[in-house]
Design an enzyme around this catalytic site. Structure first.
Site, PDB file in Angstrom:
ATOM      1  N   ASP A  59      36.737  43.688  44.840  1.00 10.10           N
ATOM      2  CA  ASP A  59      37.655  42.655  44.397  1.00 10.10           C
ATOM      3  C   ASP A  59      38.831  42.667  45.379  1.00 10.10           C
ATOM      4  O   ASP A  59      38.981  43.612  46.162  1.00 10.10           O
ATOM      5  CB  ASP A  59      38.120  42.979  42.970  1.00 10.10           C
ATOM      6  CG  ASP A  59      39.245  42.087  42.505  1.00 10.10           C
ATOM      7  OD1 ASP A  59      39.081  40.856  42.546  1.00 10.10           O
ATOM      8  OD2 ASP A  59      40.298  42.632  42.122  1.00 10.10           O
ATOM      9  N   ASP A  76      42.646  40.987  44.798  1.00  6.66           N
ATOM     10  CA  ASP A  76      43.964  41.164  44.185  1.00  6.66           C
ATOM     11  C   ASP A  76      43.965  42.334  43.202  1.00  6.66           C
ATOM     12  O   ASP A  76      43.167  42.362  42.265  1.00  6.66           O
ATOM     13  CB  ASP A  76      44.381  39.886  43.455  1.00  6.66           C
ATOM     14  CG  ASP A  76      44.573  38.721  44.405  1.00  6.66           C
ATOM     15  OD1 ASP A  76      45.567  38.728  45.139  1.00  6.66           O
ATOM     16  OD2 ASP A  76      43.717  37.821  44.426  1.00  6.66           O
ATOM     17  N   THR A 115      36.243  37.531  45.335  1.00  2.00           N
ATOM     18  CA  THR A 115      37.522  37.280  44.682  1.00  2.00           C
ATOM     19  C   THR A 115      37.502  36.018  43.835  1.00  2.00           C
ATOM     20  O   THR A 115      36.732  35.093  44.103  1.00  2.00           O
ATOM     21  CB  THR A 115      38.651  37.168  45.732  1.00  2.00           C
ATOM     22  OG1 THR A 115      39.872  36.796  45.082  1.00  2.00           O
ATOM     23  CG2 THR A 115      38.329  36.127  46.787  1.00  2.00           C
ATOM     24  N   SER A 116      38.385  35.979  42.839  1.00  2.00           N
ATOM     25  CA  SER A 116      38.541  34.795  42.005  1.00  2.00           C
ATOM     26  C   SER A 116      39.457  33.761  42.647  1.00  2.00           C
ATOM     27  O   SER A 116      39.636  32.676  42.101  1.00  2.00           O
ATOM     28  CB  SER A 116      39.104  35.183  40.633  1.00  2.00           C
ATOM     29  OG  SER A 116      38.150  35.913  39.896  1.00  2.00           O
ATOM     30  N   LYS A 152      34.275  34.837  37.790  1.00  3.87           N
ATOM     31  CA  LYS A 152      34.340  35.971  36.875  1.00  3.87           C
ATOM     32  C   LYS A 152      34.914  35.514  35.538  1.00  3.87           C
ATOM     33  O   LYS A 152      35.795  34.657  35.524  1.00  3.87           O
ATOM     34  CB  LYS A 152      35.230  37.066  37.472  1.00  3.87           C
ATOM     35  CG  LYS A 152      34.771  37.567  38.837  1.00  3.87           C
ATOM     36  CD  LYS A 152      35.834  38.499  39.444  1.00  3.87           C
ATOM     37  CE  LYS A 152      35.517  38.831  40.877  1.00  3.87           C
ATOM     38  NZ  LYS A 152      36.542  39.697  41.512  1.00  3.87           N
ATOM     39  N   ASP A 195      39.754  46.130  39.602  1.00  2.00           N
ATOM     40  CA  ASP A 195      40.910  46.592  38.834  1.00  2.00           C
ATOM     41  C   ASP A 195      41.041  45.892  37.492  1.00  2.00           C
ATOM     42  O   ASP A 195      41.887  46.280  36.686  1.00  2.00           O
ATOM     43  CB  ASP A 195      42.201  46.336  39.625  1.00  2.00           C
ATOM     44  CG  ASP A 195      42.543  44.853  39.692  1.00  2.00           C
ATOM     45  OD1 ASP A 195      43.650  44.471  39.268  1.00  2.00           O
ATOM     46  OD2 ASP A 195      41.707  44.065  40.164  1.00  2.00           O
TER      47      ASP A 195
END
Length: 222
Positions: A17, A19, A108-109, A140, A165
Site C-alpha cells: 500500500d 499512504d 493504492t486507493s 479496496k 496499514d
C-alpha cells in the site's frame, strides 16, 4: 519480534500500500478531507472509518448521487494541491531499494495523478508496477488492486505478501488470497487483522534468494 507464519514463507512478490505504509501523507489527507467535509456540511465522525477506501467510494457513501461527480472532482483537486509535507516512512525506501523491480509493486486507493504527485513530493523511488484506483473496476476493500498488481508482476496472489496499514486494505488483501503484514503507523495494532503486525517497515528486513523473497526481523526490532 514474532513474524508468525510469515517467517517460514518465501514469496514471489511483495505488494505495498502507499499512504500510511510507504509515505506519511496523514496531515495532507486530514486537511483536504476536513475542507471537503466542511463544504458539504459533514462532520468528522461521518468521515471516520474510511481509511484505505478510494475517494469515490467515500463520496458515494456520504452524498446523494446527483452530487457525486462534483464532489469527487473537488476532493481530487484539494488533494492534488496539498502535497507539501509528505514524507517517506521509516524503512520504506530501504525496502523498495532492496526488492527487485519485478518482485515489488504499489497498489493504492489514490488516483494515478495523486499517487504520482505524492510519490514525487516524498522523493520516493517507486517500483515499476504502480496500480491505482484508475486501473481497476473496484477499489479496496475489494481485492481488485492486489489481484491486478499480482497479475502485472506475473505472480500468483497466494504467493504474494501485502504490506498495509489500514483495516480495509488488509481485508482486500485477504480477499485476494495474499499473506499480510500490517504496519501500525495509522491504526492501533489490535485493530489490524494480519499474519503479523510491526510498527513500521524499519522493523523488518528482506532476504532475496532463488526461492523468492522472505521477510525477517530488522535491526530496529531487536
Amino acid at each position: 519480534m514474532d513474524l508468525g507464519t510469515l517467517a517460514d514463507l518465501e514469496f514471489e512478490a511483495v505488494i505495498f500500500d502507499m499512504d500510511g505504509t510507504l509515505i506519511d501523507s496523514t496531515p495532507a489527507v486530514i486537511r483536504s478531507w476536513a475542507a471537503w467535509a466542511s463544504e458539504h456540511d459533514l462532520s468528522a465522525d461521518q468521515l471516520a472509518g474510511f481509511h484505505g477506501v478510494p475517494a469515490a467510494g467515500i463520496v458515494r457513501r456520504l452524498l446523494p448521487q446527483e452530487r457525486w461527480a462534483a464532489a469527487l472532482e473537488r476532493i481530487n483537486d484539494l488533494e492534488l494541491n496539498d502535497v507539501g509535507d509528505i514524507d517517506v516512512l521509516p524503512g520504506a525506501a530501504e525496502a523498495l531499494a532492496v526488492l527487485p523491480s519485478g518482485q515489488s509493486a504499489i497498489a493504492t486507493s489514490c488516483t494515478r495523478p495523486l499517487a504520482e504527485a505524492r510519490i514525487a513530493a516524498a522523493r520516493l523511488r517507486p517500483p515499476a508496477v504502480l496500480v491505482t484506483v484508475d486501473d481497476v473496476r473496484r477499489g479496496k476493500p475489494a481485492p481488485d488492486p492486489f489481484l491486478e498488481a499480482a497479475r502485472r508482476l506475473g505472480a500468483h496472489p497466494t504467493r504474494c505478501l501485502v504490506v498495509e496499514d489500514a483495516p480495509m486494505g488488509l481485508a482486500a488483501a485477504r480477499a485476494a488470497g495474499c499473506a499480510t503484514l500490517a504496519v501500525s503507523t495509522t491504526t492501533a495494532p489490535d485493530l489490524l487483522e494480519a499474519d503479523a503486525v510491526v510498527v513500521d517497515l524499519s522493523a523488518v528486513s528482506w532476504r532475496i534468494s532463488a526461492a523468492g523473497v522472505a521477510v525477517r526481523p530488522g535491526l530496529s526490532a531487536n
